[in-house]
Design an enzyme around this catalytic site. Structure first.
Site, PDB file in Angstrom:
ATOM      1  N   ARG A 162       0.865  -1.178   0.000  1.00  0.00           N
ATOM      2  CA  ARG A 162       0.000   0.000   0.000  1.00  0.00           C
ATOM      3  C   ARG A 162       0.909   1.237   0.000  1.00  0.00           C
ATOM      4  O   ARG A 162       2.061   1.174   0.419  1.00  0.00           O
ATOM      5  CB  ARG A 162      -0.897   0.026   1.238  1.00  0.00           C
ATOM      6  N   LYS A 185      -2.319  -2.788   7.844  1.00  0.00           N
ATOM      7  CA  LYS A 185      -3.511  -2.333   8.545  1.00  0.00           C
ATOM      8  C   LYS A 185      -3.714  -3.119   9.833  1.00  0.00           C
ATOM      9  O   LYS A 185      -3.518  -4.329   9.874  1.00  0.00           O
ATOM     10  CB  LYS A 185      -4.741  -2.499   7.650  1.00  0.00           C
ATOM     11  N   HIS A 253      -2.698   3.016  -6.247  1.00  0.00           N
ATOM     12  CA  HIS A 253      -3.274   1.790  -5.681  1.00  0.00           C
ATOM     13  C   HIS A 253      -3.540   0.751  -6.764  1.00  0.00           C
ATOM     14  O   HIS A 253      -3.552  -0.453  -6.482  1.00  0.00           O
ATOM     15  CB  HIS A 253      -4.562   2.117  -4.929  1.00  0.00           C
ATOM     16  N   ARG A 256      -0.877  -1.830  -6.970  1.00  0.00           N
ATOM     17  CA  ARG A 256      -1.038  -2.950  -6.029  1.00  0.00           C
ATOM     18  C   ARG A 256      -2.050  -3.952  -6.580  1.00  0.00           C
ATOM     19  O   ARG A 256      -1.843  -5.161  -6.490  1.00  0.00           O
ATOM     20  CB  ARG A 256      -1.470  -2.399  -4.677  1.00  0.00           C
ATOM     21  N   HIS A 279      -4.188  -9.169   3.473  1.00  0.00           N
ATOM     22  CA  HIS A 279      -5.629  -9.171   3.691  1.00  0.00           C
ATOM     23  C   HIS A 279      -5.972 -10.048   4.890  1.00  0.00           C
ATOM     24  O   HIS A 279      -5.479 -11.174   5.011  1.00  0.00           O
ATOM     25  CB  HIS A 279      -6.366  -9.715   2.462  1.00  0.00           C
ATOM     26  N   TYR A 288     -10.217 -10.659  -6.907  1.00  0.00           N
ATOM     27  CA  TYR A 288      -9.335 -10.770  -8.061  1.00  0.00           C
ATOM     28  C   TYR A 288      -9.704 -11.941  -8.948  1.00  0.00           C
ATOM     29  O   TYR A 288      -9.310 -11.981 -10.116  1.00  0.00           O
ATOM     30  CB  TYR A 288      -7.876 -10.869  -7.602  1.00  0.00           C
TER      31      TYR A 288
END
Length: 308
Positions: A162, A185, A253, A256, A279, A288
């Site tokens: 990110r 995150k 982004h 990514r 994730h 995806y």
């Protein structure tokens, strides 16, 4: 709106947010969004019932209350995605509150949010991703700034970082080795491989940069030696996008997204890609598969016993 919440309700909300921040490791932005959404919900109940919402009224919530709140959001024309986010925050709060206070939160937990079509990632083609990196490097007036921007974008595409993760690197992270430990995150750590092209891009930036980064300071620096502002990288990508004639979805982004999509196209498995992207849920990574459905059908046809 916090003035419309009883002291007991406000204290409960604060206790939940502190727990979510410390134990669940939620990011500050997520905690702030939770605070705003649940505060707004309790404020609605205050007006709906014309009384402060302390713990006892919150525990008595019923299906009619939830329907009234959802109707209130629809009347305000709140987008379906935002309604779903608000409902998710309220449900999380009520799970915690019900466990602490000993009541049944069925009315809240069984409330269904609106359906909406999730946005699919918009990756770049492989040649466009490479052209973007070259474009970012060569459109800068100063060579070292072009090298800096190219190094950042290469890390987004080559390592799946990110923007915040790339700009969060410090002088202690260089020289880059074969892998890089990233804190993403919610404080979630992961290890990502570093491709030779990414390593060379960072080395070129360091060689040209007039401000050697401190070990404890940011790796990527601005024109005056301070921390690099991500808006400058976004601007460089936008200029390169316009020069290359790429669509508006060609953002930092998107690099990514391109990392994940190109790995999947090359035969990478979802679990591995999930770990590389950081994730928390596989369902997040599964978007995806919609982008590369044709590739998955080829794998199915080649691997499934009944298809041969």
């Amino acid at each position: 709106m916090t003035l419309e919440i009883s002291p007991a309700g406000r204290d409960a909300l604060q206790a939940w947010l502190e727990r979510a921040s410390s134990l669940d490791g939620l990011a500050d932005a997520t905690v702030s969004a939770y605070r705003a959404d649940v505060t707004e919900f309790i404020a609605f109940l205050t007006g709906h019932h014309a009384e402060p919402q302390g713990l006892a009224p919150l525990a008595r919530i019923g299906v009619a209350d939830m329907r009234a709140w959802m109707a209130h959001l629809r009347a305000r024309e709140v987008a379906a995605r935002s309604v779903a986010r608000k409902l998710s925050a309220v449900k999380a709060f009520y799970r915690w509150l019900a466990a602490r206070e000993g009541f049944e939160p069925t009315a809240v937990l069984q409330t269904r949010g609106p359906r909406f079509q999730g946005k699919l990632p918009r990756p770049l083609a492989e040649d466009a991703a490479r052209a973007m990196i070259d474009g970012v490097e060569h459109q800068a007036r100063d060579g070292w700034i072009g090298a800096r921007d190219a190094a950042v974008v290469t890390l987004l595409y080559g390592c799946g970082l990110r923007m915040s993760e790339a700009l969060g690197l410090t002088g202690a992270d260089v020289p880059l080795g074969d892998s890089l430990r990233i804190t993403g995150k919610g404080g979630k750590e992961r290890v990502v491989p570093v491709l030779p092209i990414a390593r060379r891009a960072v080395e070129t930036y360091l060689r040209l940069c007039p401000y050697p980064p401190d070990r404890d300071g940011p790796l990527f620096l601005g024109a005056r030696g301070g921390r690099l502002d991500g808006r400058l990288v976004r601007r460089a990508v936008e200029v390169a996008r316009l020069q290359l004639g790429l669509p508006a979805t060609a953002t930092p982004h998107a690099m990514r997204h391109s990392f994940a999509t190109h790995l999947l196209s090359a035969g990478g498995d979802l679990r591995s890609i999930q770990e590389l992207l950081g994730h928390a849920s596989l369902s997040t990574t599964q978007v995806y598969t919609s982008v590369d459905e044709a590739r998955l059908m080829e794998v199915y046809a080649a691997a499934h016993p009944k298809a041969r």
